[in-house]
Write a protein that holds these residues in place. Structure first.
Motif, PDB file in Angstrom:
ATOM      1  N   ALA A  18       0.826  -1.209   0.000  1.00  0.00           N
ATOM      2  CA  ALA A  18       0.000   0.000   0.000  1.00  0.00           C
ATOM      3  C   ALA A  18       0.856   1.252   0.000  1.00  0.00           C
ATOM      4  CB  ALA A  18      -0.940  -0.012   1.208  1.00  0.00           C
ATOM      5  N   LEU A  19       1.942   1.227   0.754  1.00  0.00           N
ATOM      6  CA  LEU A  19       2.818   2.396   0.801  1.00  0.00           C
ATOM      7  C   LEU A  19       3.608   2.554  -0.500  1.00  0.00           C
ATOM      8  CD1 LEU A  19       3.865   2.052   4.508  1.00  0.00           C
ATOM      9  CD2 LEU A  19       2.605   3.976   3.511  1.00  0.00           C
ATOM     10  N   ARG A  20       4.022   1.454  -1.098  1.00  0.00           N
ATOM     11  CA  ARG A  20       4.690   1.533  -2.407  1.00  0.00           C
ATOM     12  C   ARG A  20       3.759   2.114  -3.457  1.00  0.00           C
ATOM     13  NH1 ARG A  20       7.845  -4.156  -2.213  1.00  0.00           N
ATOM     14  NH2 ARG A  20       9.720  -3.383  -1.200  1.00  0.00           N
ATOM     15  N   ALA A  21       2.495   1.753  -3.403  1.00  0.00           N
ATOM     16  CA  ALA A  21       1.518   2.291  -4.351  1.00  0.00           C
ATOM     17  C   ALA A  21       1.372   3.804  -4.193  1.00  0.00           C
ATOM     18  CB  ALA A  21       0.165   1.605  -4.157  1.00  0.00           C
ATOM     19  N   ARG A  22       1.736   4.302  -3.018  1.00  0.00           N
ATOM     20  CA  ARG A  22       1.711   5.747  -2.751  1.00  0.00           C
ATOM     21  C   ARG A  22       3.070   6.389  -3.043  1.00  0.00           C
ATOM     22  NH1 ARG A  22      -2.203   7.246   1.707  1.00  0.00           N
ATOM     23  NH2 ARG A  22      -3.727   5.567   1.643  1.00  0.00           N
ATOM     24  N   HIS A  23       3.956   5.607  -3.641  1.00  0.00           N
ATOM     25  CA  HIS A  23       5.300   6.053  -4.031  1.00  0.00           C
ATOM     26  C   HIS A  23       6.206   6.355  -2.846  1.00  0.00           C
ATOM     27  CE1 HIS A  23       3.694   6.073  -8.042  1.00  0.00           C
ATOM     28  NE2 HIS A  23       2.709   6.850  -7.634  1.00  0.00           N
ATOM     29  N   ALA A  24       6.003   5.648  -1.751  1.00  0.00           N
ATOM     30  CA  ALA A  24       6.888   5.801  -0.595  1.00  0.00           C
ATOM     31  C   ALA A  24       8.277   5.291  -0.970  1.00  0.00           C
ATOM     32  CB  ALA A  24       6.349   5.030   0.597  1.00  0.00           C
ATOM     33  N   GLU A  25       9.288   6.070  -0.678  1.00  0.00           N
ATOM     34  CA  GLU A  25      10.659   5.668  -0.989  1.00  0.00           C
ATOM     35  C   GLU A  25      11.325   4.951   0.172  1.00  0.00           C
ATOM     36  OE1 GLU A  25      12.958   8.800  -2.720  1.00  0.00           O
ATOM     37  OE2 GLU A  25      11.265   9.480  -3.930  1.00  0.00           O
ATOM     38  N   GLU A  26      10.863   5.222   1.369  1.00  0.00           N
ATOM     39  CA  GLU A  26      11.399   4.590   2.572  1.00  0.00           C
ATOM     40  C   GLU A  26      10.246   4.249   3.497  1.00  0.00           C
ATOM     41  OE1 GLU A  26      14.286   6.984   4.561  1.00  0.00           O
ATOM     42  OE2 GLU A  26      15.690   6.915   2.901  1.00  0.00           O
ATOM     43  N   LEU A  27      10.498   3.273   4.346  1.00  0.00           N
ATOM     44  CA  LEU A  27       9.538   2.891   5.367  1.00  0.00           C
ATOM     45  C   LEU A  27      10.308   2.785   6.671  1.00  0.00           C
ATOM     46  CD1 LEU A  27       6.693   1.924   6.149  1.00  0.00           C
ATOM     47  CD2 LEU A  27       7.361  -0.359   5.452  1.00  0.00           C
ATOM     48  N   ALA A  28       9.793   3.429   7.700  1.00  0.00           N
ATOM     49  CA  ALA A  28      10.483   3.443   8.991  1.00  0.00           C
ATOM     50  C   ALA A  28       9.595   2.825  10.063  1.00  0.00           C
ATOM     51  CB  ALA A  28      10.839   4.877   9.373  1.00  0.00           C
ATOM     52  N   LEU A  29      10.248   2.410  11.136  1.00  0.00           N
ATOM     53  CA  LEU A  29       9.536   1.880  12.291  1.00  0.00           C
ATOM     54  C   LEU A  29      10.451   1.920  13.489  1.00  0.00           C
ATOM     55  CD1 LEU A  29      10.790  -1.220  12.836  1.00  0.00           C
ATOM     56  CD2 LEU A  29       9.477  -1.670  10.788  1.00  0.00           C
TER      57      LEU A  29
END
Length: 127
Positions: free
Chosen positions: A95-106
């Protein structure tokens, strides 16, 4: 798995409370405070708040903020080791890739080895 609905609020809140009794996270005690806080957060999008169900039971929940941050990922203790956490995280990443997220943090607690193992399987690196 599906985006959270208002009818899920009580079960998701209860799941979060049970999951965080070990100290790996915190959720407001009052259901309405939690739900209202969630809905009014500027980073909330219900399509990034994923609920895993088995029948009427909520067995897992993943909440990501629109800033591509994994805020919560919990699986009911009785349903762990069935791939639910992986499925939730995989769906959230898609879902985040579909929003063009370049990074994911946690953030993950230093003592939560199970969560750390899951995140490493998905390529997350420790800073």
């Amino acid at each position: 798995m599906a985006p959270i609905a208002a009818s899920d609020a009580g079960r998701v809140h209860a799941l979060l409370q049970r999951a965080y009794t070990n100290g790996f996270g915190k959720v407001p005690d009052n259901l309405l405070d939690w739900w209202e806080g969630l809905l009014t957060d500027s980073e909330f999008d219900r399509n990034l708040a994923l609920v895993a169900r088995h029948g009427d039971d909520v067995v897992g929940f993943c909440l990501c903020w629109t800033s591509s941050f994994v805020k919560d990922l919990v699986v009911d203790a009785h349903w762990r080791n069935h791939g639910i956490g992986s499925a939730l995280l995989s769906t959230a990443i898609e879902a985040l890739r579909a929003r063009h997220a370049e990074e994911l943090a946690l953030k993950v607690d230093i003592y939560n080895a199970t969560a750390q193992r899951l995140y490493r399987q998905f390529g997350f690196a420790q800073d």
